[in-house]
Write a protein that holds these residues in place. Structure first.
Motif, PDB file in Angstrom:
ATOM      1  N   UNK A  27       7.579 -24.661 -22.531  1.00 28.83           N
ATOM      2  CA  UNK A  27       6.643 -24.571 -21.417  1.00 28.83           C
ATOM      3  C   UNK A  27       5.564 -25.645 -21.490  1.00 28.83           C
ATOM      4  N   UNK A  28       5.076 -25.929 -22.686  1.00 29.96           N
ATOM      5  CA  UNK A  28       4.072 -26.984 -22.858  1.00 29.96           C
ATOM      6  C   UNK A  28       4.662 -28.343 -22.497  1.00 29.96           C
ATOM      7  N   UNK A  29       5.906 -28.561 -22.853  1.00 32.86           N
ATOM      8  CA  UNK A  29       6.574 -29.822 -22.504  1.00 32.86           C
ATOM      9  C   UNK A  29       6.752 -29.935 -20.991  1.00 32.86           C
ATOM     10  N   UNK A  30       7.076 -28.830 -20.336  1.00 36.62           N
ATOM     11  CA  UNK A  30       7.212 -28.838 -18.876  1.00 36.62           C
ATOM     12  C   UNK A  30       5.855 -29.064 -18.229  1.00 36.62           C
ATOM     13  N   UNK A  31       4.820 -28.370 -18.711  1.00 41.04           N
ATOM     14  CA  UNK A  31       3.463 -28.563 -18.184  1.00 41.04           C
ATOM     15  C   UNK A  31       3.056 -30.035 -18.247  1.00 41.04           C
ATOM     16  N   UNK A  32       3.385 -30.707 -19.341  1.00 43.51           N
ATOM     17  CA  UNK A  32       3.026 -32.123 -19.501  1.00 43.51           C
ATOM     18  C   UNK A  32       3.747 -32.995 -18.475  1.00 43.51           C
ATOM     19  N   UNK A  33       4.921 -32.581 -18.049  1.00 44.06           N
ATOM     20  CA  UNK A  33       5.697 -33.355 -17.085  1.00 44.06           C
ATOM     21  C   UNK A  33       5.358 -32.992 -15.640  1.00 44.06           C
ATOM     22  N   UNK A  34       4.727 -31.847 -15.451  1.00 43.74           N
ATOM     23  CA  UNK A  34       4.397 -31.368 -14.108  1.00 43.74           C
ATOM     24  C   UNK A  34       2.908 -31.026 -14.009  1.00 43.74           C
ATOM     25  N   UNK A  35       2.028 -31.985 -14.263  1.00 42.87           N
ATOM     26  CA  UNK A  35       0.595 -31.679 -14.185  1.00 42.87           C
ATOM     27  C   UNK A  35       0.214 -31.258 -12.768  1.00 42.87           C
ATOM     28  N   UNK A  36      -0.596 -30.232 -12.678  1.00 45.60           N
ATOM     29  CA  UNK A  36      -1.031 -29.741 -11.374  1.00 45.60           C
ATOM     30  C   UNK A  36      -0.072 -28.772 -10.726  1.00 45.60           C
ATOM     31  N   UNK A  37       1.078 -28.538 -11.329  1.00 44.52           N
ATOM     32  CA  UNK A  37       2.023 -27.571 -10.781  1.00 44.52           C
ATOM     33  C   UNK A  37       1.620 -26.171 -11.214  1.00 44.52           C
ATOM     34  N   UNK A  38       1.927 -25.209 -10.377  1.00 43.30           N
ATOM     35  CA  UNK A  38       1.528 -23.827 -10.633  1.00 43.30           C
ATOM     36  C   UNK A  38       2.602 -23.073 -11.404  1.00 43.30           C
ATOM     37  N   UNK A  54       4.909 -21.753  -1.536  1.00 44.07           N
ATOM     38  CA  UNK A  54       4.920 -20.300  -1.562  1.00 44.07           C
ATOM     39  C   UNK A  54       6.331 -19.729  -1.664  1.00 44.07           C
ATOM     40  N   UNK A  55       7.322 -20.522  -1.357  1.00 44.79           N
ATOM     41  CA  UNK A  55       8.698 -20.030  -1.370  1.00 44.79           C
ATOM     42  C   UNK A  55       9.475 -20.516  -2.574  1.00 44.79           C
ATOM     43  N   UNK A  56      10.580 -19.853  -2.859  1.00 43.47           N
ATOM     44  CA  UNK A  56      11.395 -20.212  -4.020  1.00 43.47           C
ATOM     45  C   UNK A  56      12.140 -21.525  -3.840  1.00 43.47           C
ATOM     46  N   UNK A  57      12.276 -22.016  -2.604  1.00 41.26           N
ATOM     47  CA  UNK A  57      13.025 -23.264  -2.409  1.00 41.26           C
ATOM     48  C   UNK A  57      12.318 -24.462  -3.025  1.00 41.26           C
ATOM     49  N   UNK A  58      11.023 -24.361  -3.284  1.00 39.73           N
ATOM     50  CA  UNK A  58      10.272 -25.467  -3.858  1.00 39.73           C
ATOM     51  C   UNK A  58      10.082 -25.349  -5.368  1.00 39.73           C
ATOM     52  N   UNK A  59      10.626 -24.322  -5.980  1.00 40.51           N
ATOM     53  CA  UNK A  59      10.481 -24.180  -7.427  1.00 40.51           C
ATOM     54  C   UNK A  59      11.244 -25.306  -8.112  1.00 40.51           C
ATOM     55  N   UNK A  60      10.597 -25.921  -9.083  1.00 36.44           N
ATOM     56  CA  UNK A  60      11.180 -27.073  -9.760  1.00 36.44           C
ATOM     57  C   UNK A  60      12.099 -26.645 -10.888  1.00 36.44           C
ATOM     58  N   UNK A  61      11.608 -25.744 -11.728  1.00 37.27           N
ATOM     59  CA  UNK A  61      12.362 -25.399 -12.931  1.00 37.27           C
ATOM     60  C   UNK A  61      11.895 -24.045 -13.453  1.00 37.27           C
ATOM     61  N   UNK A  62      12.788 -23.355 -14.129  1.00 38.64           N
ATOM     62  CA  UNK A  62      12.450 -22.082 -14.757  1.00 38.64           C
ATOM     63  C   UNK A  62      13.144 -21.966 -16.101  1.00 38.64           C
ATOM     64  N   UNK A  63      12.642 -21.033 -16.907  1.00 34.45           N
ATOM     65  CA  UNK A  63      13.224 -20.821 -18.235  1.00 34.45           C
ATOM     66  C   UNK A  63      13.329 -19.322 -18.487  1.00 34.45           C
ATOM     67  N   UNK A  64      14.267 -18.952 -19.340  1.00 29.57           N
ATOM     68  CA  UNK A  64      14.496 -17.535 -19.592  1.00 29.57           C
ATOM     69  C   UNK A  64      15.025 -17.315 -20.999  1.00 29.57           C
TER      70      UNK A  64
END
Length: 124
Positions: A27-38, A54-64
């Motif tokens: 998550x920290x590595x993703x945060x560093x690559x996506x500054x300002x993303x929520x 606000x919608x799921x179509x704009x989600x960039x990446x997720x982890x599980x």
């Protein structure tokens, strides 16, 4: 019935220590690559989206986390064909929606960078 997590922190708090440590680091590595993303939770997993989306179509990446592995998902079926062969050659199991890895074998920078770049280009 246990409530579904609504934040990254709630999700991570439910995991085994090795999984939690691996996903916090990822998550920290993703945060560093996506500054300002929520941060958000989508499909019951921690994810990242543009701050104004606000919608799921704009989600960039997720982890599980799962019982035997962890996963990284670009929220688009068109991303993995571009990286699957190289990811498999590097020892990752891929599917149409993402790839899995062990807590002690996180995705390398090149794979994380490529997946994020492809997804950002797709979102526009």
């Amino acid at each position: 019935m246990t409530a579904k997590p609504t934040t990254h922190e709630e999700y991570l708090a439910t995991l085994r220590e090795d999984q939690r440590e691996a996903l916090v680091a990822l998550g920290a590595r993703i945060d560093a690559r996506l500054p300002g993303y929520a941060h958000c939770v989508s499909y019951a997993m921690p994810a990242w989206r543009p701050a104004q989306a606000k919608g799921s179509k704009d989600i960039v990446i997720g982890m599980a986390a799962f019982s035997r592995n962890l996963g990284l998902y670009p929220y688009s079926g068109s991303i993995m064909p571009h990286v699957a062969e190289r990811a498999q050659a590097a020892g990752f199991t891929t599917s149409k929606s993402g790839f899995t890895f062990k807590p002690d074998q996180p995705p390398p920078d090149w794979l994380l960078d490529e997946v994020i770049a492809l997804r950002l280009a797709e979102i526009g």
